[in-house]
Enzyme design. Structure first.
Site, mmCIF file in Angstrom:
data_model
loop_
_atom_site.group_PDB
_atom_site.id
_atom_site.type_symbol
_atom_site.label_atom_id
_atom_site.label_comp_id
_atom_site.label_asym_id
_atom_site.label_seq_id
_atom_site.Cartn_x
_atom_site.Cartn_y
_atom_site.Cartn_z
ATOM 1 N N LEU A 10 1.054 -0.838 0.019
ATOM 2 C CA LEU A 10 0.039 0.104 -0.112
ATOM 3 C C LEU A 10 1.047 1.148 -0.142
ATOM 4 O O LEU A 10 0.556 2.505 -0.230
ATOM 5 C CB LEU A 10 -0.929 -0.040 1.483
ATOM 6 C CG LEU A 10 -2.136 -0.718 1.142
ATOM 7 C CD1 LEU A 10 -2.675 -0.832 2.416
ATOM 8 C CD2 LEU A 10 -3.532 -0.252 0.119
ATOM 9 N N TYR A 60 -4.667 -4.751 9.662
ATOM 10 C CA TYR A 60 -5.641 -3.468 9.047
ATOM 11 C C TYR A 60 -6.705 -4.539 8.274
ATOM 12 O O TYR A 60 -7.634 -3.171 7.629
ATOM 13 C CB TYR A 60 -4.784 -2.609 8.677
ATOM 14 C CG TYR A 60 -3.953 -2.583 7.811
ATOM 15 C CD1 TYR A 60 -3.819 -2.808 6.160
ATOM 16 C CD2 TYR A 60 -2.540 -3.141 7.885
ATOM 17 C CE1 TYR A 60 -2.932 -3.199 5.384
ATOM 18 C CE2 TYR A 60 -1.487 -3.447 6.942
ATOM 19 C CZ TYR A 60 -1.876 -3.133 5.755
ATOM 20 O OH TYR A 60 -0.395 -3.286 4.826
ATOM 21 N N THR A 101 10.705 -2.933 3.203
ATOM 22 C CA THR A 101 9.712 -3.917 3.599
ATOM 23 C C THR A 101 10.291 -5.253 3.616
ATOM 24 O O THR A 101 11.395 -4.690 3.917
ATOM 25 C CB THR A 101 8.027 -3.777 3.063
ATOM 26 O OG1 THR A 101 7.291 -4.477 4.056
ATOM 27 C CG2 THR A 101 8.588 -3.843 1.565
ATOM 28 N N GLY A 112 2.997 -11.972 19.676
ATOM 29 C CA GLY A 112 4.276 -11.914 18.947
ATOM 30 C C GLY A 112 5.390 -11.167 18.967
ATOM 31 O O GLY A 112 4.986 -10.837 20.351
ATOM 32 N N ALA A 113 6.698 -11.761 19.091
ATOM 33 C CA ALA A 113 7.020 -11.362 19.064
ATOM 34 C C ALA A 113 8.288 -11.253 17.357
ATOM 35 O O ALA A 113 9.757 -11.690 17.784
ATOM 36 C CB ALA A 113 8.788 -12.748 20.271
ATOM 37 N N LYS A 158 14.598 -5.378 6.309
ATOM 38 C CA LYS A 158 14.921 -4.127 7.490
ATOM 39 C C LYS A 158 16.347 -4.310 7.854
ATOM 40 O O LYS A 158 16.494 -3.223 8.407
ATOM 41 C CB LYS A 158 13.840 -4.330 8.501
ATOM 42 C CG LYS A 158 12.309 -3.849 7.217
ATOM 43 C CD LYS A 158 11.387 -3.845 8.239
ATOM 44 C CE LYS A 158 9.752 -3.487 7.517
ATOM 45 N NZ LYS A 158 9.024 -3.084 8.485
HETATM 46 P P1 NAP Z 1 6.343 -11.733 11.708
HETATM 47 O O1 NAP Z 1 8.347 -11.380 12.040
HETATM 48 O O2 NAP Z 1 6.727 -12.184 11.153
HETATM 49 O O3 NAP Z 1 6.625 -12.338 13.245
HETATM 50 C C1 NAP Z 1 5.426 -13.206 12.774
HETATM 51 C C2 NAP Z 1 4.633 -13.541 15.014
HETATM 52 O O4 NAP Z 1 3.803 -13.845 14.732
HETATM 53 C C3 NAP Z 1 6.054 -14.150 15.509
HETATM 54 O O5 NAP Z 1 5.986 -14.274 17.102
HETATM 55 C C4 NAP Z 1 5.164 -15.436 15.234
HETATM 56 O O6 NAP Z 1 5.489 -16.450 16.167
HETATM 57 C C5 NAP Z 1 3.845 -15.243 15.383
HETATM 58 N N1 NAP Z 1 2.817 -16.284 14.228
HETATM 59 C C6 NAP Z 1 2.655 -16.282 13.094
HETATM 60 N N2 NAP Z 1 1.800 -17.489 12.980
HETATM 61 C C7 NAP Z 1 1.350 -17.802 13.801
HETATM 62 C C8 NAP Z 1 0.514 -19.148 15.192
HETATM 63 N N3 NAP Z 1 -0.493 -19.320 13.533
HETATM 64 N N4 NAP Z 1 -0.151 -18.803 16.282
HETATM 65 C C9 NAP Z 1 0.504 -17.977 16.620
HETATM 66 N N5 NAP Z 1 0.957 -17.237 16.611
HETATM 67 C C10 NAP Z 1 2.029 -17.063 15.307
HETATM 68 O O7 NAP Z 1 5.717 -10.535 11.335
HETATM 69 P P2 NAP Z 1 5.901 -9.334 11.862
HETATM 70 O O8 NAP Z 1 6.449 -8.318 10.730
HETATM 71 O O9 NAP Z 1 6.110 -8.625 13.177
HETATM 72 O O10 NAP Z 1 4.334 -8.785 11.726
HETATM 73 C C11 NAP Z 1 3.360 -9.150 12.653
HETATM 74 C C12 NAP Z 1 1.744 -9.118 12.480
HETATM 75 O O11 NAP Z 1 1.830 -7.591 12.118
HETATM 76 C C13 NAP Z 1 1.270 -9.217 11.075
HETATM 77 O O12 NAP Z 1 0.191 -8.952 10.917
HETATM 78 C C14 NAP Z 1 1.775 -8.199 9.729
HETATM 79 O O13 NAP Z 1 1.090 -7.820 8.651
HETATM 80 C C15 NAP Z 1 1.318 -7.114 10.855
HETATM 81 N N6 NAP Z 1 1.879 -5.782 10.741
HETATM 82 C C16 NAP Z 1 0.901 -4.877 10.547
HETATM 83 C C17 NAP Z 1 1.915 -3.258 10.082
HETATM 84 C C18 NAP Z 1 0.707 -2.273 10.363
HETATM 85 O O14 NAP Z 1 1.606 -0.844 9.926
HETATM 86 N N7 NAP Z 1 -0.074 -2.064 10.323
HETATM 87 C C19 NAP Z 1 2.932 -3.311 9.845
HETATM 88 C C20 NAP Z 1 4.020 -5.042 10.501
HETATM 89 C C21 NAP Z 1 3.494 -5.158 10.447
HETATM 90 P P3 NAP Z 1 7.018 -17.386 16.457
HETATM 91 O O15 NAP Z 1 8.169 -16.694 16.716
HETATM 92 O O16 NAP Z 1 6.830 -18.453 17.264
HETATM 93 O O17 NAP Z 1 7.136 -17.613 14.312
#
Ligand code: NAP
Length: 284
Positions: free
Chosen positions: A16, A226, A62, A126-127, A66
């Protein structure tokens, strides 16, 4: 005035970013050429060479680049140093300076709903990368306690170690199970879903949301997601009369804060974010 910007990442097709930046700059009366580059980890250097010689004044980064971009920067801003990740690069006279606007973007999105990190108890589910940027920003902004609940306990511990190292706050790591969700919810001022659970393109969602019943009446529930606009987690919280914040504000704020960096201007971020958000809602 005309401005050339770009975004890099992979996959990048559904980003986006062009929508956010073109609309924000349009609102400022600036025409914007916004390029979308599919760049994989092996091609970052190639893009950096292009960026230095193509009149680009900045680019957004993105997943999954990063951290990979850092070694090509001439300078790193404390916002990016703090979380070890860069989402914004300003290009000036062939020099690259990296920033991170994710944490500040999220902070602004909750502040406008009446939540302030200072002296608060914040629970992350989440981490990953997003939890990392926001948690260090929250700790720096005076959060009293941070709990990180994650499927992989090891990764939760790693994030807590990182928060401690960068900010001095001792965060608590816990596994992703019913007991920990119920316990953490009892004292949370803000509970954030920082996992993809509930995202439209993901089949999995929270199996049981009853842990939200333990939250205090004045607690906030937030989702980084979102799309959908309102996840099941947020609907459940809203039905309980809790205040909710989705991830759209974070997404748009991180973008307009980046525009302020590219243009080297103090912008009215709230007005820009509201404008872009309204344009986005018209599309839906
Ligand atoms: P990431 O680095 O891939 O981390 C994903 C996290 O979610 C990890 O802690 C993972 O746990 C956990 N997870 C994944 N699948 C899971 C499941 N089925 N059950 C339980 N835990 C699960 O992703 P990220 O970049 O941090 O993004 C996380 C979320 O934030 C996404 O939905 C993304 O779209 C959103 N986001 C939004 C924005 C925004 O501007 N609004 C910006 C960035 C991200 P493990 O460590 O155990 O794998």
């Amino acid at each position: 005035m005309r401005c050339k910007l770009a975004v890099i990442g992979s996959p990048i097709k559904h980003t986006l970013s062009p929508f956010i930046h073109k609309n924000a700059l349009l609102r400022l009366g600036i025409e914007c050429d916004y390029e979308v580059h599919e760049v994989k980890k092996d091609n970052v250097f190639e893009f950096v060479k292009y960026a230095k010689n193509s009149g680009i004044c900045g680019f957004n980064i993105t997943m999954p680049l990063k951290c990979d971009i850092i070694k090509y920067l001439d300078e790193i801003d404390p916002s990016a140093e703090l979380c070890g990740a860069v989402n914004t690069v300003a290009v000036k006279s062939g020099r690259l300076k990296g920033y991170n606007t994710d944490g500040e973007g999220y902070k602004k999105s909750v502040e406008e709903k009446g939540f302030c990190f200072d002296n608060k108890n914040i629970v992350f589910i989440g981490a990953g990368g997003a939890a990392l940027s926001v948690s260090v920003c929250a700790a720096k902004a005076g959060a009293k306690q941070i709990t990180v609940i994650n499927r992989s306990l090891e990764r939760a511990k790693e994030l807590c170690g990182f928060i401690k190292e960068k900010t001095g706050l001792s965060a608590v790591a816990a596994g992703f199970d019913e007991k920990n969700l119920n316990k953490s919810a009892q004292t949370a001022d803000l509970l954030i879903n920082a996992t993809p659970l509930g995202m439209s393109s993901v089949s999995e969602d929270f199996e049981d949301l009853s842990f939200l019943n333990n939250l205090k009446k004045d607690a906030f529930v937030s989702d980084f997601i979102y799309n959908p606009f309102k996840t099941k987690l947020l609907s459940y919280a809203e039905n309980r009369g809790l205040k909710t914040v989705n991830g759209l504000g974070m997404l748009i704020y991180q973008g307009v804060i980046a525009d302020g960096i590219y243009l080297e201007k103090d912008l009215d971020f709230k007005a820009l974010k509201d404008f872009v958000e309204n344009e986005y809602k018209k599309l839906r």
